[in-house]
Design a protein around this motif. Structure first.
Motif, PDB file in Angstrom:
ATOM      1  N   UNK A 172     -27.843 -15.291  50.236  1.00 17.92           N
ATOM      2  CA  UNK A 172     -28.869 -14.540  49.505  1.00 17.92           C
ATOM      3  C   UNK A 172     -30.272 -14.947  49.952  1.00 17.92           C
ATOM      4  N   UNK A 173     -31.244 -14.185  49.493  1.00 21.89           N
ATOM      5  CA  UNK A 173     -32.646 -14.493  49.739  1.00 21.89           C
ATOM      6  C   UNK A 173     -33.161 -15.454  48.664  1.00 21.89           C
ATOM      7  N   UNK A 174     -34.342 -16.027  48.899  1.00 23.71           N
ATOM      8  CA  UNK A 174     -34.970 -16.884  47.893  1.00 23.71           C
ATOM      9  C   UNK A 174     -35.204 -16.115  46.605  1.00 23.71           C
ATOM     10  N   UNK A 175     -35.561 -14.849  46.753  1.00 23.60           N
ATOM     11  CA  UNK A 175     -35.872 -14.041  45.566  1.00 23.60           C
ATOM     12  C   UNK A 175     -34.640 -13.861  44.686  1.00 23.60           C
ATOM     13  N   UNK A 176     -33.503 -13.575  45.288  1.00 22.19           N
ATOM     14  CA  UNK A 176     -32.265 -13.411  44.518  1.00 22.19           C
ATOM     15  C   UNK A 176     -31.858 -14.736  43.891  1.00 22.19           C
ATOM     16  N   UNK A 177     -32.054 -15.825  44.617  1.00 21.95           N
ATOM     17  CA  UNK A 177     -31.690 -17.146  44.117  1.00 21.95           C
ATOM     18  C   UNK A 177     -32.439 -17.481  42.827  1.00 21.95           C
ATOM     19  N   UNK A 178     -33.634 -16.927  42.673  1.00 23.17           N
ATOM     20  CA  UNK A 178     -34.469 -17.239  41.515  1.00 23.17           C
ATOM     21  C   UNK A 178     -34.206 -16.334  40.313  1.00 23.17           C
ATOM     22  N   UNK A 179     -33.258 -15.398  40.438  1.00 24.82           N
ATOM     23  CA  UNK A 179     -32.926 -14.501  39.330  1.00 24.82           C
ATOM     24  C   UNK A 179     -31.714 -15.022  38.559  1.00 24.82           C
ATOM     25  N   UNK A 180     -31.284 -14.240  37.550  1.00 26.98           N
ATOM     26  CA  UNK A 180     -30.098 -14.580  36.763  1.00 26.98           C
ATOM     27  C   UNK A 180     -28.828 -13.925  37.295  1.00 26.98           C
ATOM     28  N   UNK A 181     -28.921 -13.315  38.483  1.00 26.44           N
ATOM     29  CA  UNK A 181     -27.786 -12.562  39.015  1.00 26.44           C
ATOM     30  C   UNK A 181     -26.546 -13.434  39.172  1.00 26.44           C
ATOM     31  N   UNK A 182     -26.723 -14.651  39.695  1.00 21.52           N
ATOM     32  CA  UNK A 182     -25.570 -15.518  39.923  1.00 21.52           C
ATOM     33  C   UNK A 182     -24.848 -15.837  38.615  1.00 21.52           C
ATOM     34  N   UNK A 183     -25.600 -16.181  37.594  1.00 22.68           N
ATOM     35  CA  UNK A 183     -24.986 -16.506  36.303  1.00 22.68           C
ATOM     36  C   UNK A 183     -24.257 -15.303  35.723  1.00 22.68           C
ATOM     37  N   UNK A 184     -24.851 -14.117  35.877  1.00 22.31           N
ATOM     38  CA  UNK A 184     -24.215 -12.906  35.354  1.00 22.31           C
ATOM     39  C   UNK A 184     -22.887 -12.638  36.052  1.00 22.31           C
ATOM     40  N   UNK A 185     -22.868 -12.757  37.380  1.00 19.12           N
ATOM     41  CA  UNK A 185     -21.641 -12.529  38.146  1.00 19.12           C
ATOM     42  C   UNK A 185     -20.592 -13.591  37.816  1.00 19.12           C
ATOM     43  N   UNK A 186     -21.027 -14.861  37.782  1.00 18.53           N
ATOM     44  CA  UNK A 186     -20.087 -15.956  37.508  1.00 18.53           C
ATOM     45  C   UNK A 186     -19.483 -15.842  36.116  1.00 18.53           C
ATOM     46  N   UNK A 187     -20.270 -15.387  35.167  1.00 19.77           N
ATOM     47  CA  UNK A 187     -19.761 -15.222  33.801  1.00 19.77           C
ATOM     48  C   UNK A 187     -18.672 -14.160  33.767  1.00 19.77           C
ATOM     49  N   UNK A 188     -18.863 -13.083  34.523  1.00 20.66           N
ATOM     50  CA  UNK A 188     -17.874 -12.004  34.564  1.00 20.66           C
ATOM     51  C   UNK A 188     -16.567 -12.496  35.180  1.00 20.66           C
ATOM     52  N   UNK A 189     -16.643 -13.128  36.343  1.00 20.73           N
ATOM     53  CA  UNK A 189     -15.414 -13.489  37.071  1.00 20.73           C
ATOM     54  C   UNK A 189     -14.706 -14.710  36.483  1.00 20.73           C
ATOM     55  N   UNK A 190     -15.360 -15.398  35.547  1.00 16.61           N
ATOM     56  CA  UNK A 190     -14.709 -16.526  34.882  1.00 16.61           C
ATOM     57  C   UNK A 190     -14.368 -16.231  33.426  1.00 16.61           C
ATOM     58  N   UNK A 191     -14.499 -14.954  33.061  1.00 18.21           N
ATOM     59  CA  UNK A 191     -14.010 -14.474  31.782  1.00 18.21           C
ATOM     60  C   UNK A 191     -12.838 -13.541  32.044  1.00 18.21           C
ATOM     61  N   UNK A 192     -12.377 -12.842  31.034  1.00 18.25           N
ATOM     62  CA  UNK A 192     -11.302 -11.863  31.261  1.00 18.25           C
ATOM     63  C   UNK A 192     -11.771 -10.795  32.248  1.00 18.25           C
TER      64      UNK A 192
END
Length: 327
Positions: A172-192
């Motif tokens: 990813x870019x620095x800009x994406x790294x500074x957003x909440x995108x990673x947490x949102x994706x990780x929450x989805x794939x580690x839930x049902x």
């Protein structure tokens, strides 16, 4: 019962190490899970990302079992393996050893210091698989190599691999790294979810310059962690596959907890990764614990490894200076 333990860390990814090799201790599987849940609780006097159980082995010098703070067992832990390598070196006084893990017997060895005054160990991360069934990831294709997963994002590309822990890696870019995108994706794939029924570690990777990358990981069973050894290894491999780095050459991998070095090894079409970094002792302690109610343990003694921790703080300051200049 009384338990002696060592709190240790690899790149700030911290653990409680319990020696079953040299002590007459026997736990049920339920007791291991309960100990991990309660002793690793950050609200207690101990607190950690997981427990490392150091055991005898019929296949190697010793065996490592890893239980996450949520009580689940991990098939592999690279930072934990470095801590076990450090402890095994103290026990056996051998520079090269083998440690049995859930999926493989892996070589570990004492290495040159990654930074002045830092006990450093090189551990093998393998086997590596890109087959989605080994994560598992439920898609029609047999592999996911730098492709979109539209269920998660319409702009990011992902690579899925098992090392042998399951990992989902995106550059990813620095800009994406500074957003909440990673947490949102990780929450989805580690839930049902339909993609990853057993969950997955999610890493975002920012290539800083040739031979230098930054990795941040949301670890299955833990959440955002200072560092994940298998994730840094998997991320290094992905950067080589995509041309940012080269196999057989050292890659400096920076993370919120410090830094390690990785070397991707290739033989025919198979890969393994050398993970090189600290195995630092934080303190040793003795506790009184009732295995039926481990949440009410008592701390009987505690001895800090002050000098080791001071040296690691210097490494962290070095990393912070580098990242502030480059990121």
């Amino acid at each position: 019962m009384q338990l002696e333990l060592i709190k240790c860390h690899g790149s700030g990814n911290d653990f409680l190490l319990i020696d079953e090799f040299n002590h007459d201790i026997h736990f049920t599987e339920e007791e291991r899970a309960l100990l991990a849940k309660h002793l690793c609780n950050r609200q207690t006097t101990l607190g950690a990302d997981g427990i490392l159980f150091f055991q005898k082995s019929d296949k190697a010098d010793a065996r490592m079992r890893v239980f996450n703070a949520d009580g689940s067992e991990a098939s592999m832990c690279g930072n934990g393996l470095r801590c076990v390598a450090r402890y095994a070196f103290d026990v056996f006084k051998k520079p090269l050893m083998s440690i049995e893990t859930m999926k493989a017997v892996l070589e570990v060895e004492k290495d040159k210091e990654i930074f002045e005054g830092i006990p450093t160990f090189r551990v093998e991360i393998s086997p590596v698989s890109f087959h989605v069934k080994d994560l598992p990831l439920q898609i029609e294709d047999e592999t996911l190599m730098n492709k979109e997963l539209l269920e998660l994002s319409d702009s990011l590309k992902f690579t899925a691999l098992a090392v042998p822990n399951p990992h989902l890696v995106s550059i990813v870019s620095k800009e994406v790294l500074q957003t909440n995108v990673q947490e949102e994706i990780a929450t989805v794939v580690n839930g049902p979810n339909k993609l990853f029924p057993d969950g997955v570690n999610v890493s975002f990777v920012y290539p800083i310059e040739k031979g230098h990358i930054f990795v941040r990981t949301f670890e299955r069973g833990v959440g955002f962690t200072n560092a994940c050894g298998t994730a840094m290894s998997a991320s290094s491999l992905v950067t080589c596959l995509q041309g940012f780095n080269e196999v057989e050459k050292e890659i400096n991998v920076y993370n919120p907890g410090g830094m390690v070095k990785c070397v991707v090894r290739q033989e025919d079409n198979k890969y393994k990764i050398d993970l090189i970094g600290n195995g630092t002792y934080v303190f040793k302690a003795k506790i009184e614990v009732n295995l039926d109610d481990p949440g009410n343990f008592s701390l009987l003694s505690k001895e800090e490894f002050a000098e080791e921790n001071e040296q690691y703080q210097k490494l962290q300051e070095h990393v912070e200076r580098y990242l502030s200049e480059k990121m």
